[in-house]
Design a protein around this motif. Structure first.
Motif, PDB file in Angstrom:
ATOM      1  N   UNK A  19      17.281  16.754   8.755  1.00 22.73           N
ATOM      2  CA  UNK A  19      18.343  16.353   9.673  1.00 22.73           C
ATOM      3  C   UNK A  19      18.241  17.099  11.001  1.00 22.73           C
ATOM      4  N   UNK A  20      18.014  18.386  10.954  1.00 21.31           N
ATOM      5  CA  UNK A  20      17.845  19.152  12.189  1.00 21.31           C
ATOM      6  C   UNK A  20      16.575  18.735  12.931  1.00 21.31           C
ATOM      7  N   UNK A  21      15.525  18.363  12.200  1.00 21.24           N
ATOM      8  CA  UNK A  21      14.303  17.871  12.834  1.00 21.24           C
ATOM      9  C   UNK A  21      14.572  16.578  13.585  1.00 21.24           C
ATOM     10  N   UNK A  22      15.392  15.710  13.000  1.00 24.42           N
ATOM     11  CA  UNK A  22      15.739  14.462  13.664  1.00 24.42           C
ATOM     12  C   UNK A  22      16.487  14.743  14.969  1.00 24.42           C
ATOM     13  N   UNK A  23      17.396  15.690  14.944  1.00 22.67           N
ATOM     14  CA  UNK A  23      18.119  16.047  16.166  1.00 22.67           C
ATOM     15  C   UNK A  23      17.173  16.696  17.183  1.00 22.67           C
ATOM     16  N   UNK A  24      16.227  17.505  16.710  1.00 22.56           N
ATOM     17  CA  UNK A  24      15.257  18.145  17.604  1.00 22.56           C
ATOM     18  C   UNK A  24      14.336  17.113  18.259  1.00 22.56           C
ATOM     19  N   UNK A  25      14.028  16.056  17.525  1.00 27.05           N
ATOM     20  CA  UNK A  25      13.171  14.998  18.065  1.00 27.05           C
ATOM     21  C   UNK A  25      13.789  14.378  19.305  1.00 27.05           C
ATOM     22  N   UNK A  26      15.103  14.251  19.319  1.00 27.20           N
ATOM     23  CA  UNK A  26      15.803  13.631  20.443  1.00 27.20           C
ATOM     24  C   UNK A  26      15.758  14.501  21.706  1.00 27.20           C
ATOM     25  N   UNK A  27      15.466  15.768  21.534  1.00 34.57           N
ATOM     26  CA  UNK A  27      15.514  16.725  22.639  1.00 34.57           C
ATOM     27  C   UNK A  27      14.522  16.401  23.762  1.00 34.57           C
ATOM     28  N   UNK A  28      13.298  16.024  23.428  1.00 31.32           N
ATOM     29  CA  UNK A  28      12.266  15.790  24.441  1.00 31.32           C
ATOM     30  C   UNK A  28      11.712  14.368  24.428  1.00 31.32           C
ATOM     31  N   UNK A  29      12.530  13.398  24.109  1.00 34.78           N
ATOM     32  CA  UNK A  29      12.089  11.999  24.156  1.00 34.78           C
ATOM     33  C   UNK A  29      11.848  11.614  25.598  1.00 34.78           C
ATOM     34  N   UNK A  30      10.974  10.684  25.884  1.00 34.20           N
ATOM     35  CA  UNK A  30      10.311   9.775  24.958  1.00 34.20           C
ATOM     36  C   UNK A  30       8.912  10.209  24.538  1.00 34.20           C
TER      37      UNK A  30
END
Length: 123
Positions: A19-30
């Motif tokens: 879950x935290x990885x999913x939130x971290x993924x959003x940090x530097x999109x795209x």
């Protein structure tokens, strides 16, 4: 490299739990990566919106729960706001007891309980 090879962007988040990885993924999109240290975890939760807690087999909030919360408190309600709402009767007006338990579980631990052991990943 992925963009060059197939013409697609790719983002990745690395953290202690899925879950935290999913939130971290959003940090530097795209097209970026973000590794969340333990000190970054509270920051990820502080800015996470309820609507972002979904998908990819993660333990999050079911669509009807997210919809009910967003409908009553606005689309931009953040996860950190849920802690305050759990101490009031506001959630019991719109959610069933099992749905409130799911919110409590998610908010109280900020952890889906499924840590990934990097040494057990396929090579």
């Amino acid at each position: 490299e992925i963009r060059k090879a197939v013409g697609l962007t790719c983002s990745a988040g690395v953290a202690r739990t899925k879950l935290l990885s999913m939130l971290a993924t959003k940090k530097n999109k795209p097209n970026g990566q973000f590794t969340a240290s333990p000190s970054d975890e509270s920051k990820l939760w502080a800015f996470a919106q309820v609507e972002s807690l979904r998908g990819a087999g993660l333990v999050g909030l079911r669509p009807e729960v997210r919809s009910a919360i967003s409908g009553k408190f606005g689309a931009n309600i953040q996860v950190c706001d849920l802690q305050r709402l759990l101490t009031s009767s506001d959630l019991s007006e719109i959610l069933a007891p099992d749905q409130i338990s799911a919110v409590e579980s998610l908010v109280s631990t900020a952890d889906d309980g499924s840590s990934v052991d990097a040494f057990s990943l396929p090579k």
